[in-house]
Every structure is written in structure tokens, then in C-alpha cells.
Design a protein around this motif. Structure first.
Motif, PDB file in Angstrom:
ATOM      1  N   LEU A 117       0.822  -1.207   0.000  1.00  0.00           N
ATOM      2  CA  LEU A 117       0.000   0.000   0.000  1.00  0.00           C
ATOM      3  C   LEU A 117       0.858   1.260   0.000  1.00  0.00           C
ATOM      4  CD1 LEU A 117      -2.792  -1.073   2.512  1.00  0.00           C
ATOM      5  CD2 LEU A 117      -2.980  -0.872   0.026  1.00  0.00           C
ATOM      6  N   SER A 118       1.967   1.242   0.714  1.00  0.00           N
ATOM      7  CA  SER A 118       2.868   2.400   0.763  1.00  0.00           C
ATOM      8  C   SER A 118       3.531   2.644  -0.581  1.00  0.00           C
ATOM      9  CB  SER A 118       3.946   2.194   1.819  1.00  0.00           C
ATOM     10  OG  SER A 118       3.385   2.089   3.092  1.00  0.00           O
ATOM     11  N   ALA A 119       3.897   1.582  -1.283  1.00  0.00           N
ATOM     12  CA  ALA A 119       4.541   1.712  -2.575  1.00  0.00           C
ATOM     13  C   ALA A 119       3.577   2.197  -3.633  1.00  0.00           C
ATOM     14  CB  ALA A 119       5.137   0.373  -2.996  1.00  0.00           C
ATOM     15  N   GLY A 120       2.314   1.856  -3.465  1.00  0.00           N
ATOM     16  CA  GLY A 120       1.309   2.242  -4.461  1.00  0.00           C
ATOM     17  C   GLY A 120       0.829   3.669  -4.303  1.00  0.00           C
ATOM     18  N   GLY A 121       1.098   4.298  -3.137  1.00  0.00           N
ATOM     19  CA  GLY A 121       0.592   5.625  -2.839  1.00  0.00           C
ATOM     20  C   GLY A 121       1.522   6.666  -3.225  1.00  0.00           C
TER      21      GLY A 121
END
Length: 121
Positions: A117-121
Motif C-alpha cells: 500500500l505504501s509503494a502504491g501511494g
């Protein structure tokens, strides 16, 4: 739930989700070692493996077999066993570096989800 455990997770669901072993971690491996007559290995995987079968038999059959004790005996047994498991867990987790249990947050499903989720944001 059992199918998910066996076919998807393949290990303790608590450990898989959080990366933190539970107080019962190693119990299955202890009984597997016992089945191979590896007593030392069984104690290595979980030193309280021997206490579970008699406790389960007593709790499951106390009334049917007219075993001594009542509600208080069950409470004392469960409380004592719970305390023993918790103390053993703490000792294994914090003071035994060669213990078969270890905290691995980086391997948990929650950590991997957070990273995705952090990489996608």
C-alpha cells in the motif's frame, strides 16, 4: 478455515499474519518430534508439550469418568497451564536466542500489505 491454513498459509495463522509467534508456537513440531521418539527435540520445540494431553483428557472427561475436582479444579488447572504457557513464552521469546520461535515482522502478511500500500501511494 482449515483448508486456508493447510493450502494457503501452511503455518501458524497468527505468525503468518503478524510475524509474532503465539505462546503455543512449536507445539505441533514438538508432537511431531515425539512421534519420532525425539524427546529432546520435542522439549526444544515446546517445553510444555507433555502437559497438554493430560489436561485435555481431564477437562474433557472429568464428569463422565467421575474424576475428582469440580469447577474450581478446572479453573486452577486452566489458570496454572495458562500462566505456565505465558511464562514459557516470555522466556523463549526474550531470553533464549536459540529458541525455535522468533519475531519476524518483515515476514508478516500485515507488513507485506503495508509495504504494498505504501509503494502504491
Amino acid at each position: 478455515v482449515l483448508a486456508v491454513y493447510v493450502f494457503v498459509i501452511g503455518r501458524c495463522p497468527i505468525y503468518w499474519l503478524t510475524g509474532i509467534p503465539c505462546p503455543g508456537c512449536g507445539m505441533t513440531r514438538a508432537f511431531e518430534a515425539l512421534l519420532h521418539l525425539d524427546i529432546a527435540g520435542a522439549f526444544y520445540y515446546h517445553p510444555l508439550f507433555w502437559a497438554v494431553p493430560p489436561a485435555v483428557l481431564y477437562l474433557a472427561h472429568q464428569t463422565a469418568w467421575h474424576l475428582p475436582g469440580g469447577k474450581w479444579a478446572r479453573r486452577i488447572l486452566l489458570g496454572s497451564l495458562g500462566a505456565a504457557f505465558f511464562l514459557t513464552y516470555l522466556v523463549r521469546l526474550f531470553w533464549m536466542p536459540d529458541s525455535p520461535i522468533a519475531v519476524q515482522f518483515g515476514q508478516s502478511a500485515l507488513y507485506r500489505l503495508w509495504q504494498a500500500l505504501s509503494a502504491g501511494g
